[in-house]
Design a protein around this motif. Structure first.
Motif, PDB file in Angstrom:
ATOM      1  N   UNK A  77      -6.295  -3.334 -41.709  1.00 37.63           N
ATOM      2  CA  UNK A  77      -5.451  -2.435 -42.873  1.00 37.63           C
ATOM      3  C   UNK A  77      -4.135  -2.821 -43.535  1.00 37.63           C
ATOM      4  N   UNK A  78      -3.656  -2.621 -41.551  1.00 37.71           N
ATOM      5  CA  UNK A  78      -2.427  -2.694 -41.142  1.00 37.71           C
ATOM      6  C   UNK A  78      -1.290  -3.942 -42.113  1.00 37.71           C
ATOM      7  N   UNK A  79      -2.161  -4.985 -41.968  1.00 33.95           N
ATOM      8  CA  UNK A  79      -1.989  -6.167 -42.459  1.00 33.95           C
ATOM      9  C   UNK A  79      -1.840  -6.341 -44.213  1.00 33.95           C
ATOM     10  N   UNK A  80      -3.013  -5.616 -44.755  1.00 30.16           N
ATOM     11  CA  UNK A  80      -2.887  -5.351 -45.650  1.00 30.16           C
ATOM     12  C   UNK A  80      -1.745  -4.383 -46.292  1.00 30.16           C
ATOM     13  N   UNK A  84       2.614  -7.423 -49.212  1.00 33.11           N
ATOM     14  CA  UNK A  84       2.449  -6.989 -50.649  1.00 33.11           C
ATOM     15  C   UNK A  84       2.292  -8.035 -51.531  1.00 33.11           C
ATOM     16  N   UNK A  85       1.973  -8.895 -52.026  1.00 34.22           N
ATOM     17  CA  UNK A  85       2.166  -9.804 -52.237  1.00 34.22           C
ATOM     18  C   UNK A  85       0.509 -10.329 -51.940  1.00 34.22           C
ATOM     19  N   UNK A  86      -0.285  -9.908 -53.431  1.00 31.21           N
ATOM     20  CA  UNK A  86      -1.632 -10.573 -53.095  1.00 31.21           C
ATOM     21  C   UNK A  86      -1.886 -11.938 -53.230  1.00 31.21           C
ATOM     22  N   UNK A  87      -1.114 -12.810 -53.265  1.00 40.66           N
ATOM     23  CA  UNK A  87      -1.330 -14.102 -53.651  1.00 40.66           C
ATOM     24  C   UNK A  87      -1.232 -14.359 -51.981  1.00 40.66           C
ATOM     25  N   UNK A  88      -0.821 -13.731 -51.107  1.00 39.40           N
ATOM     26  CA  UNK A  88      -0.402 -13.607 -49.932  1.00 39.40           C
ATOM     27  C   UNK A  88      -1.639 -13.376 -49.619  1.00 39.40           C
ATOM     28  N   UNK A  89      -1.692 -12.235 -49.643  1.00 39.80           N
ATOM     29  CA  UNK A  89      -3.026 -11.247 -49.031  1.00 39.80           C
ATOM     30  C   UNK A  89      -4.519 -11.820 -49.130  1.00 39.80           C
ATOM     31  N   UNK A 125      -6.212 -13.280 -41.494  1.00 41.38           N
ATOM     32  CA  UNK A 125      -6.187 -14.219 -40.253  1.00 41.38           C
ATOM     33  C   UNK A 125      -5.227 -13.959 -38.957  1.00 41.38           C
ATOM     34  N   UNK A 126      -4.678 -13.193 -38.507  1.00 42.15           N
ATOM     35  CA  UNK A 126      -3.967 -12.476 -37.334  1.00 42.15           C
ATOM     36  C   UNK A 126      -4.404 -12.467 -36.999  1.00 42.15           C
ATOM     37  N   UNK A 127      -5.568 -11.203 -37.185  1.00 39.73           N
ATOM     38  CA  UNK A 127      -6.346 -10.400 -36.829  1.00 39.73           C
ATOM     39  C   UNK A 127      -7.272 -11.002 -36.050  1.00 39.73           C
ATOM     40  N   UNK A 128      -7.919 -12.283 -36.862  1.00 39.12           N
ATOM     41  CA  UNK A 128      -9.289 -13.290 -36.221  1.00 39.12           C
ATOM     42  C   UNK A 128      -8.844 -13.612 -35.275  1.00 39.12           C
ATOM     43  N   UNK A 129      -7.524 -14.499 -35.295  1.00 36.79           N
ATOM     44  CA  UNK A 129      -6.925 -14.827 -33.971  1.00 36.79           C
ATOM     45  C   UNK A 129      -6.701 -14.268 -33.386  1.00 36.79           C
TER      46      UNK A 129
END
Length: 228
Positions: A77-80, A84-89, A125-129
């Motif tokens: 949730x913090x990563x979301x 701010x960019x939907x494309x990057x999310x 991805x960073x959370x999974x990493x």
């Protein structure tokens, strides 16, 4: 309880040949090349430095916090909130799905299984990493280094392809950025320690508005070499 430290696993996790899908993403470099902001090794270094201290720091802190044992759903949730960019999310979750597949094959763990079940469409991805690093016996600083390095190595590799830049020049850019990468990884690991006490709001939230804007533009291109 975390598994025993297995520092050699860092080489596997950070290897560009680890099948986590990063080779298909430019980290914003493709849009920067088209706009004329990256034209050579010097401008690539400036681009990578900016990305390292913004998106790279945020990713490194999220990964470090996940490796430290913070709640991965709260971190997702913090990563979301920090994207701010939907494309990057969307790109982060696609990369998260691919990273999850590779990590579960390499280091099966209940933590990875639980996150995969809770986020079937992919976690950031960073959370999974970070969870992969924890499953591999690595610590928060290791996870931070891996995420920070990915933030600059991906664009550098992409620009070699996009501009036919000499690979030796791209490697020299990464070498010159190494001291700053040390600093970002250290800041991320310290933020992860605070997040264990204070929650994910303690993690840094640097902004890179131009990366967000160009990511939306890039996603609308009918023809592109990289997914993001």
């Amino acid at each position: 309880m975390s598994p025993p430290v297995n520092r050699a696993a860092l080489l596997v996790l950070a290897d560009g040949r680890f099948p986590a899908g990063g080779h298909a993403h430019s980290g914003g470099a493709e849009a920067a090349v088209k706009a004329g902001r990256v034209t050579d090794a010097a401008s690539l270094e400036a681009f990578c430095r900016g990305r390292l201290h913004t998106a790279g720091l945020a990713a490194a802190a999220l990964a470090a916090a996940a490796a430290a044992g913070a709640d991965p759903l709260g971190l997702d949730d913090a990563a979301d909130a920090r994207t701010p960019s939907p494309a990057l999310r969307a790109a982060a979750r696609r990369l998260g799905r691919q990273m999850m597949r590779a990590a579960r094959a390499a280091w099966p763990s209940p933590g990875l299984d639980a996150l995969a079940a809770a986020r079937p469409r992919g976690a950031h991805q960073p959370v999974v990493l970070g969870l992969a690093a924890r499953a591999a016996g690595l610590g928060p600083l290791d996870a931070a280094y891996t995420a920070a390095y990915e933030a600059v190595s991906g664009p550098a590799t992409a620009v070699v392809r996009l501009l036919s830049l000499d690979p030796f020049d791209a490697t020299a850019v990464l070498a010159r950025l190494a001291p700053e990468l040390d600093g970002v990884a250290g800041l991320a690991a310290e933020a992860a320690r605070r997040a264990l006490r204070e929650g994910p709001d303690a993690l840094p939230a640097p902004s890179a508005p131009l990366l967000d804007i160009t990511a939306e533009q890039h996603a609308a291109w009918p023809v592109r070499l990289f997914a993001s």
